[in-house]
Design an enzyme around this catalytic site. Structure first.
Site, PDB file in Angstrom:
ATOM      1  N   GLU B  53      -2.403  -3.634   7.223  1.00  0.00           N
ATOM      2  CA  GLU B  53      -1.289  -4.177   7.879  1.00  0.00           C
ATOM      3  C   GLU B  53      -1.311  -4.260   9.223  1.00  0.00           C
ATOM      4  O   GLU B  53      -0.740  -5.243   9.723  1.00  0.00           O
ATOM      5  CB  GLU B  53      -0.056  -3.220   7.481  1.00  0.00           C
ATOM      6  CG  GLU B  53       0.211  -2.925   5.907  1.00  0.00           C
ATOM      7  CD  GLU B  53      -0.327  -2.183   5.168  1.00  0.00           C
ATOM      8  OE1 GLU B  53      -1.423  -1.613   5.639  1.00  0.00           O
ATOM      9  OE2 GLU B  53       0.025  -2.197   3.824  1.00  0.00           O
ATOM     10  N   PHE B 115       9.201   8.223  -2.813  1.00  0.00           N
ATOM     11  CA  PHE B 115       7.955   7.957  -2.662  1.00  0.00           C
ATOM     12  C   PHE B 115       7.769   6.593  -1.808  1.00  0.00           C
ATOM     13  O   PHE B 115       8.343   5.658  -2.088  1.00  0.00           O
ATOM     14  CB  PHE B 115       7.120   7.623  -4.153  1.00  0.00           C
ATOM     15  CG  PHE B 115       5.967   7.228  -4.194  1.00  0.00           C
ATOM     16  CD1 PHE B 115       4.807   7.837  -3.524  1.00  0.00           C
ATOM     17  CD2 PHE B 115       5.436   5.841  -4.470  1.00  0.00           C
ATOM     18  CE1 PHE B 115       3.437   7.393  -3.503  1.00  0.00           C
ATOM     19  CE2 PHE B 115       4.206   5.278  -4.271  1.00  0.00           C
ATOM     20  CZ  PHE B 115       3.299   6.100  -3.935  1.00  0.00           C
ATOM     21  N   GLN B 116       6.987   6.575  -0.852  1.00  0.00           N
ATOM     22  CA  GLN B 116       6.429   5.740  -0.018  1.00  0.00           C
ATOM     23  C   GLN B 116       7.867   5.277   0.706  1.00  0.00           C
ATOM     24  O   GLN B 116       7.791   4.093   1.184  1.00  0.00           O
ATOM     25  CB  GLN B 116       5.794   4.508  -0.712  1.00  0.00           C
ATOM     26  CG  GLN B 116       4.565   4.539  -1.100  1.00  0.00           C
ATOM     27  CD  GLN B 116       3.493   3.416  -1.217  1.00  0.00           C
ATOM     28  OE1 GLN B 116       4.089   2.504  -1.834  1.00  0.00           O
ATOM     29  NE2 GLN B 116       2.324   3.468  -0.987  1.00  0.00           N
ATOM     30  N   LYS B 165      14.151  -3.091  -2.378  1.00  0.00           N
ATOM     31  CA  LYS B 165      13.624  -3.596  -3.356  1.00  0.00           C
ATOM     32  C   LYS B 165      14.793  -4.174  -4.407  1.00  0.00           C
ATOM     33  O   LYS B 165      14.396  -5.522  -4.915  1.00  0.00           O
ATOM     34  CB  LYS B 165      12.995  -2.525  -4.408  1.00  0.00           C
ATOM     35  CG  LYS B 165      11.979  -3.254  -5.395  1.00  0.00           C
ATOM     36  CD  LYS B 165      10.884  -2.012  -5.954  1.00  0.00           C
ATOM     37  CE  LYS B 165      10.094  -2.877  -7.081  1.00  0.00           C
ATOM     38  NZ  LYS B 165       8.771  -1.804  -7.249  1.00  0.00           N
ATOM     39  N   MET B 477     -14.935   1.225  29.248  1.00  0.00           N
ATOM     40  CA  MET B 477     -14.025   1.552  30.197  1.00  0.00           C
ATOM     41  C   MET B 477     -13.702   2.738  30.569  1.00  0.00           C
ATOM     42  O   MET B 477     -13.651   3.182  31.760  1.00  0.00           O
ATOM     43  CB  MET B 477     -12.835   0.571  29.908  1.00  0.00           C
ATOM     44  CG  MET B 477     -11.894   0.417  30.811  1.00  0.00           C
ATOM     45  SD  MET B 477     -12.510  -0.408  32.532  1.00  0.00           S
ATOM     46  CE  MET B 477     -11.857  -2.016  32.136  1.00  0.00           C
TER      47      MET B 477
END
Lengths: 133, 565
Positions: B53, B115-116, B165, B477
């Site tokens: 993602e 969940f999630q 959802k 760096m």
């Protein structure tokens, strides 16, 4: 809260009160508090009440500047106002009280630019500036 | 879409995207966003599957920065959503218009640690311009439309919209409501500045002897590159640019001193320190620009032009502040000054002298490859409209110092947030927005590994992205700072056990080659740029090469240090 290094400095750091009118959205309280904390202020008092329609929220926010930059705190208050003003749900920010102490307010660009803080009208803003002086 | 016929929240979401002119989106499916992915299955909106993602969020940014359109990314709830956050923070720091759509667990499960489930709205407060959570199907179209408006209005930025959802599968009525523009018209950017401000600015410019234009990323974002160059041509005021503004000032402008700040040119920094008037155009006095703020441009009055009122006086007092869209304010300023005759002759001569004295020749007589010389050579070899993306670190600064661009949208780099892992997915987004344009990523061996999985996206869509991987087997760096400021204590910056990058690229069907010597560069560029598909050019350089010149942290820009022996 962080203790100021210099006691006289502390005297100058008094509470400031903001009146905020916002759309009564679920996240608006968190947003106001998040911006306030991130920009270096701590909240000493806070109240929020929906208006009669429930659509708007009237907030009163009293803040105290943390020690980040002690000598310009009044202009920093204006900066907090412009940052809060940017939030999408916020309609109006009014700086209700501001302590002056011995802090000298330098012209901060606002007085030159009527359009730099859009949700303040001209007169409100010049009023605000003159209060400081 | 034929609305009303079995239109679900998911269908409506895609329909709004179409309405907003969205043709390409980047994302990764998962449980709580499956109904939207089901609607994608037969939508004309083309979805690009990234492999993380975070990659999708950077691809959306690259797409937005290359095309000027809104970048759109999608993720599922929980970990999908949290993985987007770095991209949103990056878009926030660089003011990039992005809309992120996240799935959420069903409204009945929300707040139950399902969940999630994660409170993505809460998490995104600090790194988005605004965020919405749809609680009722009636809100969906309004919020989506507003998300696009907010992302693009005023100072652009990322907007997140979280869609549970059950909302995605609810029956929806698309009313294509004439969503009150007025709701947004109240925003800051609609303000009109008084004419007197421009007269004041004209007076300040006329009375100044040593003015400088300090040009920022706002110019490109406001589509005001031509206006800026007209202002420069009319006045011949010397100019400097920020990292995000590279490509804004035409290289034909004789008094352009290139980049200012920590790794800018000594000419730019010296001129800014000496100037008596700083005309700031779409910039914000970032700490990498100013060095020690109290000592930055100490003799200068300031005219600050920016769309965001909150930037005025934030880090530097403005004598005149013009908070308007630069597309309006630059022409207004030109109007106010075009009849004036300015005489900055002595100052222009001084700037030319600085430019001459301080221009470091980038030559490389060594056998080993010197990255600045390589990148200057690459820049000269690329097509005029090529897009270059970078990761973050030494290679990024070398690219900024040596590569030349004709427009700021040709240099896509993570400026404000400085996000490693940005380059490859940003190039993917840029290439998808401009399929026929040459797109090159300049990366480092540290950054490259941070989103290396996106090589699979390059393979999947057969994108002809060219990757120039500058490899010093170090986190260069940080290593440089350890050498200069931490007594050469090289803590955790040795990457000499890097994977074999050629084998790695080959595993993704990407042609690859390693070069180690200067005399191999020219042929390697030919081979890479003439190759039809993606290509990885792995360039080994000396681990001890540093970026020069440099303003040490918390130091005045007048104390810039040049290469130490």
């Amino acid at each position: 809260m962080t203790q100021p290094q210099n006691p006289t400095e502390y005297n100058h750091r008094k509470d400031h009160t903001l009146e905020i009118t916002a759309e009564n959205q679920p996240t608006v309280l968190e947003r106001v508090l998040q911006v306030t904390r991130y920009r270096g202020f701590s909240v000493t008092a806070f109240s929020a009440l929906p208006d009669i329609t429930g659509a708007m929220l009237e907030m009163t926010l009293t803040v105290n500047q943390e020690s980040r930059s002690s000598c310009h705190d009044d202009s920093d208050m204006l900066k907090l106002c412009t940052q809060l003003n940017k939030l999408f749900d916020i309609q109006h920010v009014n700086l209700k009280s501001m302590s002056i102490g011995n802090t000298k307010i330098h012209g901060n660009g606002f007085s030159h630019s009527a359009c730099s803080a859009p949700k303040y009208t001209n007169s409100e803003f010049s009023g605000l500036i003159s209060n400081l002086n | 879409m034929n609305e009303q016929q079995n239109c679900t929240g998911a269908n409506l979401t895609l329909s709004v995207l179409e309405q907003q002119g969205v043709t390409d989106i980047f994302g990764y499916p998962g449980g709580a966003i499956m109904p939207i992915y089901d609607a994608i299955y037969d939508s004309p909106v083309k979805h690009y599957l990234c492999r993380h993602e975070q990659g999708a969020s950077f691809a959306a940014i690259g797409y937005a920065r290359a095309s000027g359109k809104v970048g759109v990314c999608l993720a599922t709830s929980g970990p999908g959503a949290t993985n987007l956050l770095t991209g949103l923070a990056d878009a926030m720091a660089d003011s990039i218009p992005v809309v992120a759509i996240t799935g959420q667990v069903g409204t009945k499960a929300m707040g139950s640690d399902a969940f999630q489930e994660v409170d993505i709205v809460g998490l995104s407060l600090a790194c988005t311009k605004h965020c919405f959570q749809v609680k009722k199907i009636d809100q969906l179209e309004e919020y989506l439309t507003k998300a696009f408006q907010i992302a693009q209005s005023g100072r652009p930025g990322p907007v997140l919209i979280d869609i549970p959802k059950d909302i995605q599968i609810s029956q929806a009525k698309a009313n294509h409501a004439n969503l009150a523009e007025s709701n947004l018209q109240k925003r800051s950017e609609q303000t009109v500045c008084q004419t007197s401000l421009y007269t004041d600015a004209e007076k300040l410019i006329s009375t100044s002897q040593k003015p400088i234009l300090y040009v920022g990323g706002g110019v490109g974002m406001a589509n005001a590159v031509d206006d800026l160059n007209r202002l420069i041509s009319i006045t011949n005021i010397p100019s400097v640019a920020t990292l995000k503004a590279l490509g804004s000032v035409s290289s034909k402008q004789p008094f352009y001193l290139e980049m200012l700040g920590m790794h800018g040119t000594k000419a730019a920094n010296t001129a800014v320190q000496e100037c008596d008037l700083l005309i700031v155009i779409g910039a914000r006095f970032d700490d990498r620009v100013t060095g020690k703020l109290d000592e930055f441009a100490p003799h200068a009055k300031v005219i600050h032009m920016d769309i965001d009122p909150a930037e005025i006086g934030k880090r530097r007092h403005a004598d005149i502040a013009i908070t308007d869209n630069l597309k309006n304010s630059l022409p207004n300023l030109i109007k106010a000054i075009e009849s004036q005759k300015f005489d900055f002759n002595a100052w222009q001569i001084r700037c030319l002298e600085l430019k001459k004295n301080n221009s470091q020749p980038i030559s490389n007589e060594n056998k080993n490859i010197f990255a600045p010389a390589l990148l200057r050579n690459l820049s000269n070899t690329l097509q005029n409209n090529a897009i270059v993306t970078t990761d973050v670190g030494q290679h990024q600064m070398w690219a900024a110092q040596t590569m030349r661009f004709n427009h700021p949208s040709q240099f896509i780099t993570s400026g404000g947030l400085g996000t490693m892992g940005f380059g490859i997915p940003a190039a993917i987004g840029a290439q998808i927005s401009a399929p026929k344009t040459q797109v090159v990523t300049v990366s480092g061996d540290g950054s490259f590994m941070m989103n290396v999985q996106e090589l699979a996206t390059i393979k999947r869509y057969q994108l002809p992205v060219k990757i120039v991987l500058i490899d010093n087997s170090r986190l260069g760096m940080v290593r440089q700072w350890q050498e200069l400021f931490f007594k050469q204590r090289y803590s955790e910056t040795d990457l000499s056990d890097n994977p074999d990058f050629v084998t790695l690229a080959t595993a993704f069907d990407i042609k690859a080659k390693t070069i180690t010597k200067t005399n191999e560069v020219s042929d390697a560029f030919d081979e890479m740029l003439n190759h039809n598909g993606a290509y990885l050019l792995h360039v080994k350089i000396d681990a001890m090469d540093n970026v020069w010149p440099l303003v040490p942290p918390e130091t005045s820009n007048s104390k810039m240090i040049e290469k130490t022996a």
